[in-house]
Structures are given as C-alpha cells and as structure tokens.
Scaffold this motif. Structure first.
Motif, PDB file in Angstrom:
ATOM      1  N   CYS A  46      41.264  43.626  56.564  1.00 15.66           N
ATOM      2  CA  CYS A  46      41.112  42.709  56.612  1.00 15.66           C
ATOM      3  C   CYS A  46      41.231  41.900  57.131  1.00 15.66           C
ATOM      4  O   CYS A  46      42.255  41.197  57.632  1.00 15.66           O
ATOM      5  CB  CYS A  46      42.146  42.206  54.780  1.00 15.66           C
ATOM      6  SG  CYS A  46      41.763  43.209  53.643  1.00 15.66           S
ATOM      7  N   THR A  47      40.311  40.550  57.747  1.00 16.07           N
ATOM      8  CA  THR A  47      40.410  39.755  58.233  1.00 16.07           C
ATOM      9  C   THR A  47      40.118  38.076  58.077  1.00 16.07           C
ATOM     10  O   THR A  47      40.515  37.238  58.535  1.00 16.07           O
ATOM     11  CB  THR A  47      39.406  39.947  59.232  1.00 16.07           C
ATOM     12  OG1 THR A  47      38.135  39.911  58.840  1.00 16.07           O
ATOM     13  CG2 THR A  47      39.483  41.018  60.416  1.00 16.07           C
ATOM     14  N   THR A  48      39.778  38.463  56.613  1.00 18.39           N
ATOM     15  CA  THR A  48      39.873  37.273  55.503  1.00 18.39           C
ATOM     16  C   THR A  48      40.191  37.108  54.053  1.00 18.39           C
ATOM     17  O   THR A  48      40.381  38.176  53.919  1.00 18.39           O
ATOM     18  CB  THR A  48      38.860  36.678  55.391  1.00 18.39           C
ATOM     19  OG1 THR A  48      37.347  37.622  54.840  1.00 18.39           O
ATOM     20  CG2 THR A  48      37.541  36.775  57.173  1.00 18.39           C
ATOM     21  N   LEU A  49      41.169  36.307  53.786  1.00 13.79           N
ATOM     22  CA  LEU A  49      41.103  36.170  52.749  1.00 13.79           C
ATOM     23  C   LEU A  49      40.034  36.568  51.458  1.00 13.79           C
ATOM     24  O   LEU A  49      40.577  37.446  50.521  1.00 13.79           O
ATOM     25  CB  LEU A  49      41.796  35.198  52.161  1.00 13.79           C
ATOM     26  CG  LEU A  49      43.241  34.575  52.867  1.00 13.79           C
ATOM     27  CD1 LEU A  49      43.611  33.276  52.297  1.00 13.79           C
ATOM     28  CD2 LEU A  49      43.981  35.709  51.879  1.00 13.79           C
ATOM     29  N   GLN A  50      39.073  36.391  51.839  1.00 15.60           N
ATOM     30  CA  GLN A  50      37.790  36.552  50.522  1.00 15.60           C
ATOM     31  C   GLN A  50      37.997  38.612  51.002  1.00 15.60           C
ATOM     32  O   GLN A  50      37.434  39.409  49.860  1.00 15.60           O
ATOM     33  CB  GLN A  50      35.897  36.457  50.839  1.00 15.60           C
ATOM     34  CG  GLN A  50      36.375  34.174  50.777  1.00 15.60           C
ATOM     35  CD  GLN A  50      37.279  34.420  51.606  1.00 15.60           C
ATOM     36  OE1 GLN A  50      37.797  34.262  52.995  1.00 15.60           O
ATOM     37  NE2 GLN A  50      38.049  32.492  51.657  1.00 15.60           N
ATOM     38  N   GLU A  51      37.386  38.971  52.279  1.00 11.93           N
ATOM     39  CA  GLU A  51      37.784  40.291  52.539  1.00 11.93           C
ATOM     40  C   GLU A  51      39.074  41.218  51.590  1.00 11.93           C
ATOM     41  O   GLU A  51      38.515  41.868  51.054  1.00 11.93           O
ATOM     42  CB  GLU A  51      38.576  40.316  53.514  1.00 11.93           C
ATOM     43  CG  GLU A  51      36.469  41.205  54.577  1.00 11.93           C
ATOM     44  CD  GLU A  51      37.345  41.393  55.333  1.00 11.93           C
ATOM     45  OE1 GLU A  51      37.351  42.850  56.290  1.00 11.93           O
ATOM     46  OE2 GLU A  51      37.487  41.040  56.441  1.00 11.93           O
ATOM     47  N   SER A  53      40.265  39.988  48.762  1.00 20.02           N
ATOM     48  CA  SER A  53      40.132  39.667  47.477  1.00 20.02           C
ATOM     49  C   SER A  53      38.443  40.793  46.897  1.00 20.02           C
ATOM     50  O   SER A  53      38.909  42.109  46.116  1.00 20.02           O
ATOM     51  CB  SER A  53      39.799  38.315  46.834  1.00 20.02           C
ATOM     52  OG  SER A  53      40.779  37.815  46.745  1.00 20.02           O
ATOM     53  N   THR A 134      51.039  41.198  55.837  1.00 20.46           N
ATOM     54  CA  THR A 134      49.961  40.668  56.918  1.00 20.46           C
ATOM     55  C   THR A 134      50.900  41.390  58.170  1.00 20.46           C
ATOM     56  O   THR A 134      51.811  41.882  58.471  1.00 20.46           O
ATOM     57  CB  THR A 134      50.728  39.025  56.842  1.00 20.46           C
ATOM     58  OG1 THR A 134      51.520  39.079  57.511  1.00 20.46           O
ATOM     59  CG2 THR A 134      49.764  38.333  55.877  1.00 20.46           C
ATOM     60  N   PHE A 192      46.398  41.898  56.269  1.00 14.00           N
ATOM     61  CA  PHE A 192      45.249  41.355  56.090  1.00 14.00           C
ATOM     62  C   PHE A 192      45.721  41.011  58.125  1.00 14.00           C
ATOM     63  O   PHE A 192      47.619  40.381  58.802  1.00 14.00           O
ATOM     64  CB  PHE A 192      46.004  39.940  55.091  1.00 14.00           C
ATOM     65  CG  PHE A 192      45.138  38.480  55.584  1.00 14.00           C
ATOM     66  CD1 PHE A 192      43.862  38.731  56.033  1.00 14.00           C
ATOM     67  CD2 PHE A 192      45.611  37.517  56.254  1.00 14.00           C
ATOM     68  CE1 PHE A 192      43.540  37.261  56.014  1.00 14.00           C
ATOM     69  CE2 PHE A 192      45.504  35.686  56.556  1.00 14.00           C
ATOM     70  CZ  PHE A 192      44.087  35.979  56.052  1.00 14.00           C
ATOM     71  N   GLU A 193      44.856  40.853  58.639  1.00 11.03           N
ATOM     72  CA  GLU A 193      45.262  40.464  60.190  1.00 11.03           C
ATOM     73  C   GLU A 193      45.400  38.588  59.887  1.00 11.03           C
ATOM     74  O   GLU A 193      44.826  37.575  59.818  1.00 11.03           O
ATOM     75  CB  GLU A 193      44.032  40.218  60.747  1.00 11.03           C
ATOM     76  CG  GLU A 193      44.082  39.956  62.864  1.00 11.03           C
ATOM     77  CD  GLU A 193      44.988  40.802  62.870  1.00 11.03           C
ATOM     78  OE1 GLU A 193      45.952  39.907  63.415  1.00 11.03           O
ATOM     79  OE2 GLU A 193      44.884  41.976  63.553  1.00 11.03           O
ATOM     80  N   ASP A 194      46.901  38.454  60.046  1.00 13.39           N
ATOM     81  CA  ASP A 194      47.220  36.693  60.544  1.00 13.39           C
ATOM     82  C   ASP A 194      47.702  36.287  62.118  1.00 13.39           C
ATOM     83  O   ASP A 194      48.603  35.609  62.164  1.00 13.39           O
ATOM     84  CB  ASP A 194      48.417  36.611  59.331  1.00 13.39           C
ATOM     85  CG  ASP A 194      49.866  37.293  59.121  1.00 13.39           C
ATOM     86  OD1 ASP A 194      49.463  38.618  60.495  1.00 13.39           O
ATOM     87  OD2 ASP A 194      50.819  36.977  59.125  1.00 13.39           O
TER      88      ASP A 194
END
Length: 195
Positions: A46-51, A53, A134, A192-194
C-alpha cells in the motif's frame, strides 16, 4: 587426516541460484517479500492510508468477518470507514488486526511483543491475523530486530517477544523441537510504504 575428520568432514552443498549472491544483492524489501510468500503469507503493498483501509475492507469482506479484534488506537482509525465491529478483548475465535515490531527479511517472519499481544502466546490467539506494518520496520536479521527493540524501548524492554514465520495453519511442522507448539497463522500483511 584422522578417522573422525574423515567421518565428519562432509563437503558443503552447492548453493542454489536463489541462495546465490544475486538473492543477497536484492533490496531488503524484496528479500522479505520473497521469503514471506515462500512461507505462504498473503501480501498487500500500500502506498496510501486509503489503500490500506480499502485492502483491509476487502480482506474482511472476502472472509465474511463481521467482528475483528483490534486494541491499538492508531489501527482503530483505519477501521473507522469500514463496516465491521471491533472488540479489544483478545481471544482465539475472532480475526486479529494488529501491528508488529519488525519484519525480518532473512526468513520472512514477523516479530511481535507484549505491546501487541499482551501476555498471550501467539498459539493462544486466532488462526487469522491481519498485520499492518511499514517499510521502515524491515530489518535483515533476527539479531537486528532484537537490537532495534532494545534501542527503541531502552530501560523498558517488552516481554513476550515472539515471531510468526509460517503462514499456513494446516501445514505440518517438520521441526520436532516445535511439536505441539506451532505459531502458524493465516496471515495477511498490509505493508505501507513510509520511506
């Protein structure tokens, strides 16, 4: 050469292509993913928090879960938009949405501590885990992960540190030292990509 040297001096097996330096030259995230998938883990990048969710919602729908365990306030924020009930009481029946301490590239395992599991053993928890992690939590080895915990929690090191590295609860454990004490879980990783 003595008799014992001849007896115990077996030649080293040749390296396979996957164990060669090509594999070692891969970035740490690729090494982790290869080992994680080899251990039957399910991986969603996932690259965004929306992704995050959206993928969480899809996992819950795919498995027809109506309630999940979540006891971390940051993760509860990700669940707000999803139509699912949550409970903070840890038990062996409901799927568990949880964070982790580290992702270990050398064997594709995920390290947890009492910060996530409280006093329970992994084997006492549900067979279904959804883990949020992450890319900054990736480490090369188990030793690095333990050093990271020691550094992060100076003076207040969490107890109950354990890992999951087999993501197929129906698999047979070949290691006789682990007989009857498996940590195998049906596990989804939301990475998650952080960085």
């Amino acid at each position: 050469m003595s008799f014992f040297k001849k007896l115990f001096n077996t030649p080293k097996p040749k390296e396979t292509k996957e164990d060669s330096s090509d594999f070692q030259n891969l970035p740490i995230d690729q090494i982790f993913v290869k080992n994680f998938i080899k251990n039957s883990g399910k991986f969603l990048y996932c690259t965004t928090l929306q992704e995050v969710s959206l993928n969480l919602k899809n996992i819950i729908q795919e498995n027809s879960w109506d309630t999940i365990i979540c006891n971390e306030s940051d993760l509860l924020k990700l669940i707000k938009t999803i139509n699912v009930k949550t409970t903070s009481k840890l038990n062996g029946e409901l799927p568990f949405f949880v964070s982790c301490e580290h992702l270990i590239a050398e064997n594709g395992s995920i390290l947890f501590s009492s910060n996530q599991l409280k006093e329970l053993k992994i084997s006492e928890l549900s067979d279904n885990f959804i883990v949020y992690a992450t890319t900054s939590q990736l480490v090369n080895t188990k030793g690095e992960s333990l050093t990271g915990i020691k550094t992060r929690y100076q003076g207040n090191i969490p107890n109950n540190i354990s890992a999951i590295k087999n993501y197929n609860p129906n698999s047979k454990e070949d290691d006789f030292m682990s007989y009857g004490n498996t940590n195998a879980k049906n596990l989804y990783l939301l990475l998650f990509e952080d960085l």
